[in-house]
Design a protein around this motif. Sequence first.
Motif, PDB file in Angstrom:
ATOM      1  N   ASP A 219       0.834  -1.197   0.000  1.00 41.26           N
ATOM      2  CA  ASP A 219       0.000   0.000   0.000  1.00 41.26           C
ATOM      3  C   ASP A 219       0.872   1.251   0.000  1.00 41.26           C
ATOM      4  OD1 ASP A 219      -2.572   1.424   0.450  1.00 41.26           O
ATOM      5  OD2 ASP A 219      -1.593   1.953   2.326  1.00 41.26           O
ATOM      6  N   HIS A 223       1.154   4.286  -2.719  1.00 41.00           N
ATOM      7  CA  HIS A 223       0.985   5.715  -2.456  1.00 41.00           C
ATOM      8  C   HIS A 223       2.192   6.503  -2.930  1.00 41.00           C
ATOM      9  CE1 HIS A 223      -2.782   5.683  -0.402  1.00 41.00           C
ATOM     10  NE2 HIS A 223      -2.391   4.731   0.411  1.00 41.00           N
ATOM     11  N   HIS A 278      -8.353  -3.815  -0.202  1.00 42.53           N
ATOM     12  CA  HIS A 278      -8.778  -3.018  -1.360  1.00 42.53           C
ATOM     13  C   HIS A 278      -7.660  -3.073  -2.380  1.00 42.53           C
ATOM     14  CE1 HIS A 278      -6.015  -0.039   0.261  1.00 42.53           C
ATOM     15  NE2 HIS A 278      -6.598  -0.216   1.423  1.00 42.53           N
ATOM     16  N   HIS A 286      -6.259   4.933  -3.314  1.00 44.72           N
ATOM     17  CA  HIS A 286      -7.467   4.143  -3.190  1.00 44.72           C
ATOM     18  C   HIS A 286      -8.491   4.920  -2.390  1.00 44.72           C
ATOM     19  CE1 HIS A 286      -6.238   3.108   0.946  1.00 44.72           C
ATOM     20  NE2 HIS A 286      -5.037   3.099   0.424  1.00 44.72           N
TER      21      HIS A 286
HETATM   22 ZN   LIG Z   1      -3.462   3.199   1.523  1.00 40.03          ZN
END
Ligand SMILES: [Zn+2]
Lengths: 1065, 219
Positions: A219, A223, A278, A286
């Motif tokens: 994640d 980003h 996700h 996201h």
């Molecule tokens: Zn995130």
Amino acid sequence: MRLKASVFASFCLIIELLGIALYLRGFFPVPVKSSLSSKSKLSDQPAEPLAGSGPNSTQLPPPLFKRVVIMLIDALREDFVFGPNGKRFMPFTRQIVEEGSSHGFIAKARAPTVTMPRIKALTTGSIPGFIDVVMNLNSPALLEDNLIRQAKDAGKRIVFYGDDTWVRLFPRLFAEHDGTTSFFVSDYTEVDNNVTRHLDSTLKRADWDVLILHYLGLDHIGHISGPHSALIGPKLLEMDDIIKKIHTSLTARVAPSPCPVPESEDAPPDLLVLCSDHGMSETGSHGGSSEPEVSTPLVLISLAFPRKGGAFQPSTVEQVDLAPTLALALALPIPRNSVGRLLPAVVEQAPLREQLRLLHLNGHQLSSLLRDSNPTYQRQDGYELFRVAEKAHGNWMKLYLEGNTSEVLGNLGRKVLKQYLEALQSMSLALSKQLGRYDMYSMIVGMGLILEVLALLLLAMPEALGGAACVDVPLAPACLSLPFCLLGLLACSTHVLMCTSAEANCYFCSLPWPLAFSALLFVAALLCSLAAMAGKRFSLAGDPRPKVSAPGPVGRLQAGKAARDELAMLSVSGHGDIRPTGAHPHAIEAHSDLHPSHLCHICSVAGGNIAETAGSSFLAQTRSQVPGDSSLDWTLSELDILLLTGTVGQTLSLGASSFIEEEHQTWYFLLNTLCLAVFQDVCRKYFKERRALDEEREESSLLPSTTDGDPLQPSFSPATELGVSLGAEKWLALTTPLLTLVCCRLLRSLNQTGVQWAHLPDLGHWLNNGDHKVFLSVLAVFSLLLIFLLVQRHCSLVSTIALALGLLGIYSYRAAVGSVLFPWQHTSRSISKGTGEARFVYVFVLGILFTGVKDLLCSQVTAAGGGGHLRSRGLWEVYSGMVLLVALLLRPHNLPTLACCLLLQTLMVQFVWERLRYDAAQITIMHYWFGQAFFYFQGNSNNIATVDISVGFVGLESYVEVPAVILTAFCTYAGPVLWACHLMCYLSSERDRAAGALSHGCYCLAVLRSVPAALYVALTTALRYHLFIWSVFSPKLLYEATHVLIAAAACLIFTAVDHDHACSL
Amino acid sequence: MWDVEIRGMTSAHAIIAASIFMATVIPVVLVDNFSVYGTHLVWLYSVACSVAVVNIAVFWLLGISPPTKKNTLNYKLSRLIRSCVYFVLSCLFFHAVVVLYGAPLIESALETFSLAVLLSTLTTLRCLCILGPNVQAWIRVFSRDGAMSVWDTSLQITSSCSIVGAWFGAFPIPLDWDRPWQVWPISCSLGATGGFLTGLLAAPLWIRWHRKQLTYKLK
Ligand SMILES: [Zn+2]
Ligand SMILES: [Zn+2]
């Protein structure tokens, strides 16, 4: 329809309030909740449907898996496993998925695709409602029935490593945990190493049943650099290695044993779940609902599954399906609010009887949830299907128990299975439709209403701020026009179309149809009258206006008193025409009855065209249509520019989440600048324009308003009241803005709020620390004294005494609660709830309010003569009652805030506003800004967590909802309310204010509140898939809505107080 | 007469702007690890010093300062001392204003004071150079329509631009972007410098543009 500006403003705010309510209802759909708030219990599980009561019928089937490892890789997109990337970077997983004993799915997540709600969805099987999350910001622990708690209750030991969101959601449920914070997004190796370092030792041990791993690194990479970054590959390889390691370790337990068959009979195999909360978009973020964000992989690996071969194509399931599947596979009750359904592939190796049993359990849970959440559940297809399937299941059981083992039984069983699956799918769909989705239709209707009201308010500005303060709303002619009929028909048919369509599931449709139709017709009528008004304005603008023929600018209208200050400048006006100064006062006299006050000072351009902002040019344009105001050029004073740009800029800043979190900084900044601008004005008045001062003295004798000597009028003149000389007055006027600045700086360090700097030490904490009770007590006494001195000036004797007693009561209440020291008190006295003392104060609050209202009513009756005096005294008494209530409710360290508020109001009135002759609009904007700043000085923020709920218990033995909510709301908005109230007192008491001042103030207040509210509503609609929509934007939306409510109440009181309702034609 | 004055002012402004540029570039060679963000205070003082030196030199050479009535050494010395005192006072004033705007009182006092020094250099020092230590003249210039020469107008424009620049420079501070230029007081001093440069550029253009409307009272 011709309306007084204040009446018009109140109407507009009330309509806006309705619009906001509709919008909020659409924005926060009511969540689906089981009527039973407790969690599912094993004993509550339904029995197998069968004719007789067979043995073991109420028991759950045995668990299919022994231990479970849930490996959650944050933001793992579906194509990272199932796509070409998966082949390259996750070879082991891919191989297992394609050839090994496993099941692979694409699990669809719901928006907003943010970690915390998705974890909730994975563990509860429900789709958390928006309002849920906002309301639960205070208590981060997940109270809903969930898988983790069920597992814990069943005696399973759960071990967790990873994102500490889990630790906060499930406190005390993990036997062992190590949370890593996801605060530093730039770190993508350490967060994962912190998880992996425990892995080897944990896998070797046998003292756990459920192991949860949450990896954040992917994640963070997303980003930083997006899904196509070079960092993704190595990270996926790392994850693949970990999967391999876990898989090896889980299968090693079974594989090396010489005779695996009997052992696997005893203990079922383990399960490895690879999933994700996700995905990530093409830019790596996201939160939204685009395809790559909602598609996540779900891979279940276990020796219990058959090996497969051939082409592999993952099927699509819902993310919420994992919770019931895991619950049933581990022989746990399904979480009560789960809307997911069992993944049949997972249990297909079990005997048919067990499969049917599990499906029945799932169906039962879904049907009871459907019954609780949907009033028309009996008409739902799924519910009917489930009933049928249950009956067939019973028949099958009868045959089965009779020992029938023929082909027929198998076929029949498979038919029942199919029926169950259909029923589950249908029920699950019906349930999830109600959840987690914005009700766009209601939102759009609400937003339309709000925006129309805003347009109406802005279009009415020239009329509303004009001298008569009357607004002409062509509502009746609009209703008779053809466009209205067409629009109304269109709206109604759209409504019918929207509400009869298949997926109609919105609040606005569930309203009774006559109500909905009349609302739509009202929207259409409003739109037509809006168009009529706009047409009138702009056709006027197109006309060649009759230019003022006077050669000199004498005919050029000067806005009331502003002109006096500008006089010196104008006499050397850039047009080269020297004004005969003697004629000037007459110009004022002639026109002051028409336009005594304006938002913008109107004056001819002397030198520079100050760069006009969009707002000012709009104002200038609209203003130029007012009859009589036909000056050729327009400029604004620096203060006007500041007020306009500040209001507009502050509204625009709400588009950035940081500026919402730190909104107090914006207001403090604006307020400081305002004080400096006022300081500049004061300096200019007392230093520079000596000449103008002399003029003014001459002039004042000509103005009738200052010569009246009504002895009953309350005197706001400083020279008479405080007995200061004119020279001292000058210095007091000069120091007032500076003192305001210093006060604001001190108050600002009283309560740190916001997010980024909220942790810094502040005076409030220091005072509330038990060691500094003496300081707090002294401060409280001093503040209460100051409050008394400042408030009692305009009160009647009775109210003054009541006020003094009330303030004493407040101190003794605080002493009883134990926050301050009481001089004559024994140290041993126990701390009580202070109910008696608080009620004592309430009595005086009500008494003062009652006296004030009585005076107001008397003044309405005796409108002539002493009515004005009575009215201003009554208003002041209402105001002082409110001050007393606020003083009771505010926490003791906030009492200086209240005292400062009163002090600043007094000083500003005495030395600045009165002296500098600001008009009603300017005064209103300043009051509004001060009110906003004091809202944050109190320690509020745009986060629900800062609302002081303890206020609701002051003077009450137990929690009573209505007074508690009202008191909490009042105390939270004390700053804006007090300033609005003071505005009312000031505008209605001032002697030489025109009659329309109160109307102007009310109208300006409505505009000031509508502009941010309307734009913010539009903004949240646009940003509804923003990453921070729940944590930042939604709480602010609730704050805005409450603020509109408060403003509407204030405007209604303004209108009631305003004497002349009539609007002569 | 007009064109000569405007041209003179343009070249003076160009020299000052160039000095800011040099003050940013030269320390790269002289100071190790120099960067505008990393060693911000070095950059700030380098800019402040160069602007101060260049301003004093330019106005000394051009002789813009009002003609002194007495030409004695004593008088000049007292003027110099008064100027210094005014400069220090203005630094303290700006410091106080910045603290009132919410800068921490004690914690980063040095940074705040440095910003105040920069602001004083960009505004007060130019006033001192052009108008001398004469408060009456200052009040005249900064009240409406008080400008009596192109230099007064230029002073109005550059000073207000610097202050407005610093004001706008505070905007990005609450954003949670964690960028190096969000550290106090970098964005404000960059804003002030940017505003000053804009003012230097805008003043001649504005005066040229409005030359018809501008009528300065003759002394
Ligand atoms: Zn995130
Ligand atoms: Zn996540």
